[in-house]
Each structure stands twice: as structure tokens, then as C-alpha cells.
Design a protein around this motif. Structure first.
Motif, PDB file in Angstrom:
ATOM      1  N   LYS A 165       0.821  -1.218   0.000  1.00 24.20           N
ATOM      2  CA  LYS A 165       0.000   0.000   0.000  1.00 24.20           C
ATOM      3  C   LYS A 165       0.852   1.264   0.000  1.00 24.20           C
ATOM      4  O   LYS A 165       0.434   2.292  -0.540  1.00 24.20           O
ATOM      5  N   ASP A 166       2.032   1.199   0.607  1.00 19.88           N
ATOM      6  CA  ASP A 166       2.868   2.400   0.675  1.00 19.88           C
ATOM      7  C   ASP A 166       3.660   2.622  -0.601  1.00 19.88           C
ATOM      8  O   ASP A 166       4.345   3.642  -0.733  1.00 19.88           O
ATOM      9  N   LYS A 167       3.570   1.678  -1.555  1.00 19.63           N
ATOM     10  CA  LYS A 167       4.310   1.802  -2.823  1.00 19.63           C
ATOM     11  C   LYS A 167       3.392   2.020  -4.023  1.00 19.63           C
ATOM     12  O   LYS A 167       3.812   2.604  -5.029  1.00 19.63           O
ATOM     13  N   GLY A 169       0.887   3.935  -4.678  1.00 18.19           N
ATOM     14  CA  GLY A 169       0.659   5.316  -5.100  1.00 18.19           C
ATOM     15  C   GLY A 169       1.844   5.881  -5.864  1.00 18.19           C
ATOM     16  O   GLY A 169       1.684   6.560  -6.891  1.00 18.19           O
ATOM     17  N   ASN A 170       3.057   5.601  -5.377  1.00 19.40           N
ATOM     18  CA  ASN A 170       4.270   6.040  -6.071  1.00 19.40           C
ATOM     19  C   ASN A 170       4.382   5.406  -7.446  1.00 19.40           C
ATOM     20  O   ASN A 170       4.764   6.058  -8.420  1.00 19.40           O
ATOM     21  N   ARG A 172       1.857   4.252  -9.327  1.00 21.57           N
ATOM     22  CA  ARG A 172       0.838   4.843 -10.207  1.00 21.57           C
ATOM     23  C   ARG A 172       1.294   6.196 -10.736  1.00 21.57           C
ATOM     24  O   ARG A 172       1.060   6.535 -11.900  1.00 21.57           O
ATOM     25  N   SER A 173       1.947   6.956  -9.891  1.00 25.85           N
ATOM     26  CA  SER A 173       2.418   8.275 -10.304  1.00 25.85           C
ATOM     27  C   SER A 173       3.460   8.176 -11.409  1.00 25.85           C
ATOM     28  O   SER A 173       3.395   8.881 -12.422  1.00 25.85           O
TER      29      SER A 173
END
Length: 319
Positions: A165-167, A169-170, A172-173
Motif C-alpha cells: 500500500k505504501d508503494k 501510489g508512487n 501509479r504516479s
């Protein structure tokens, strides 16, 4: 585009490169087990005739104690070539397992690589057109090629295998709003490619990227090589107790054994990374009985590439 003059290297006995004696011994066993299959596939392909850089008079000595087939000295002259359409089958063979043997538009991916002749290198045997591609290295702009089916499928694959979960988003960006700044760093080779080839291969790649930002005919193309980030998809061996090993120094086994020496440096320099399971056959050796072949995705800042190049040269020179 300016090119460096031909350089002559006497290659030292080929052995796995990692940062510990244990990991080197394990990687050596893995190399002895796997190399026959990779070499057989690569040797089926055809080679080209125009090279960018020659590496002459290569003395290669295999050091496997597991298989006598690798004893002795093999003479080989390797050459660096610009990618071209004739390399299609050789490059495709090297990339068969790139996305964990997923059914995807691999042919289209290879076409993108071979169509980008200003940045990218293939390694073949010099003056031997019966032999194929031993290595491919390139960097593809994920924004420039976003509408190609193969890149769409590659992005979907990466998003599907990221369960942290902490990766996510990065990730996707980098694959989305920042894709125009991101280079997919693709580097695949036969298992026992002489490690002495790695520094000039990576130097050539990053030099070509720098040249492309000045020499490409349009501003759009020049900008497409002004990378701020690189994404790397690779694999290594992970110990079954790797998480516990990070906090313990009493066990002689390494948490990770890197198949490609450059991956250990990239892993250390990465902004973030995540692992994913592979659907590949486990190497059946005693040394690797506690290890699992595992996929890894890494994100590296372009500003750290200078450090990567220096560390890679130092690693190869000291081994």
C-alpha cells in the motif's frame, strides 16, 4: 553522434559478482545450472555486422565445480552493436521471461527497442553471423510510448503485482502523470555474460541518453530522453527468512543473492522497491535450497545514476 574509440579488454576469469563470499558461491552454482539453457537459446539467433565498440581478445574461463562442461578457456570476441530489425528473434529470446512469462505484446515491445536506434546496445560475437544476441540494454520513455499496446500491458502488469500500500501510489504516479519523465531501464543478458562488459555497456547507454537530449532532431524527442526517474524490473534470489535476516547478523546466509551484479547497486540506490512472486522453475541445488527466485521492481532517481556508474566500475575492478 560521437563515439569512443575501440577499447581492448582482457577479461578476467568469469565469476559471479556480489558483495559477500557466500553470495558469490551461491550465484556461481546458479550460473552453472542455468547457463546452458540461456546460451542455447541465444546461439540460435542471427548476428549483425556493424559495431559501435569492440572488446577484443577475450579469455573466458568458467569456474564451475558442478559441471565439467564449463572447465577450460573459451575464446570469444564480443562487440557492441546498434539495435536493428535483424536482432528481433535474439532480443525476443532474452526477454521471454521479462514479465514472468506473461502473455503480452512482447513482439511489439521488441519492435520499440529495435526502433530506437539512437539509444540502446546489443552485444554479439564479433564476425560470427551464426551467433545471436547475448545482451540488450536500453531505456524507453513510458510517456512517449504510452499508447502502444505493449506499454499499456506492461503498466497493467506492474500495477497488478504491487501489493504494498505504501508503494502503489508512487508506482501509479510514475506510470501515469509522471510517465514522460520516466525511463524503463531494460537490461537482459545470458546468465554468464562476462561482468567486465557491464561498465562499458551502462556507460554507453547513459552517454547515449545524454547525447540524445542534444542531438535528436526535434524538441519533443530531445525532451523524451530527459529522464528524472528509471524503473527497473528484474529478479534475484530471496532467502526464505529474508525479513528476519535484516535484523540479524549471526547467520552466514545472505538475505538476497543477486543474479546481476548491477541490481544490488540499483537496489541500494532505489527510492523504493517491491517484490513479487515468479512462476519459474526453482534451481535445484543444495546451496539454494533456502532461496526462492523472486521478482523485484525498483525506482531510481536519474540524479543517482552517476553514483551507480562509479559503484559499478568499482565493483567490477575489485573482483
Amino acid at each position: 553522434m560521437p563515439q569512443e574509440p575501440a577499447r581492448h579488454h582482457r577479461l578476467l576469469p568469469v565469476r559471479p559478482l556480489t558483495f559477500s563470499p557466500f553470495a558469490r558461491s551461491v550465484a556461481r552454482v546458479a550460473t552453472a545450472y542455468l547457463v546452458k539453457h540461456h546460451m542455447h537459446d541465444a546461439m540460435q539467433q542471427s548476428a549483425g555486422d556493424e559495431f559501435k565498440e569492440k572488446l577484443k581478445n577475450v579469455d573466458r574461463q568458467s569456474e564451475s565445480s558442478e559441471d565439467e562442461e564449463f572447465d577450460g578457456v573459451v575464446q570469444a570476441d564480443f562487440a557492441f552493436f546498434d539495435p536493428k530489425p535483424d536482432d528481433f528473434h535474439g532480443v525476443k529470446t532474452l526477454l521471454q521471461s521479462y514479465l514472468n512469462y506473461k502473455q503480452w505484446d512482447l513482439s511489439g515491445f521488441v519492435d520499440l527497442i529495435l526502433g530506437q536506434i539512437t539509444v540502446g546496445t546489443v552485444v554479439k560475437l564479433e564476425d560470427d553471423e551464426e551467433n545471436g544476441v547475448f545482451s540488450i540494454i536500453t531505456a524507453l520513455n513510458l510517456g512517449r510510448y504510452k499508447d502502444h499496446k505493449c506499454i499499456t500491458e506492461l503498466k497493467e502488469f506492474l500495477l497488478n503485482i504491487c501489493h504494498e500500500k505504501d508503494k502503489i501510489g508512487n508506482l501509479r504516479s510514475l506510470l501515469g502523470v509522471e510517465a514522460q519523465k520516466v525511463g524503463l531501464l531494460v537490461s537482459q543478458c545470458v546468465v554468464n555474460l562476462p561482468p567486465e562488459l557491464l561498465p562499458p555497456l551502462y556507460d554507453a547507454l547513459f552517454d547515449e541518453i545524454s547525447w540524445a537530449t542534444e542531438d535528436e532532431p526535434t524538441e519533443e524527442l530531445r525532451n523524451s530522453f530527459r529522464f528524472q526517474f528509471y524503473v527497473v524490473v528484474s529478479k534475484f534470489y530471496k532467502h526464505k527468512n529474508a525479513n528476519q535476516k535484516r535484523s540479524s547478523s549471526t547467520d552466514k546466509d545472505e538475505a538476497f543473492v543477486y543474479i546481476k551484479p548491477e541490481d544490488e547497486i540499483l537496489h541500494k540506490l532505489s527510492m523504493w522497491s517491491f517484490l513479487f512472486p515468479l512462476q519459474t522453475q526453482q534451481v535445484a541445488t543444495h546451496e539454494l535450497k533456502n532461496y526462492q527466485l523472486t521478482g523485484i521492481v525498483m525506482a531510481v532517481k536519474a540524479e543517482d545514476i552517476s553514483s551507480f556508474r562509479q559503484q559499478l566500475h568499482a565493483l567490477i575492478n575489485e573482483s
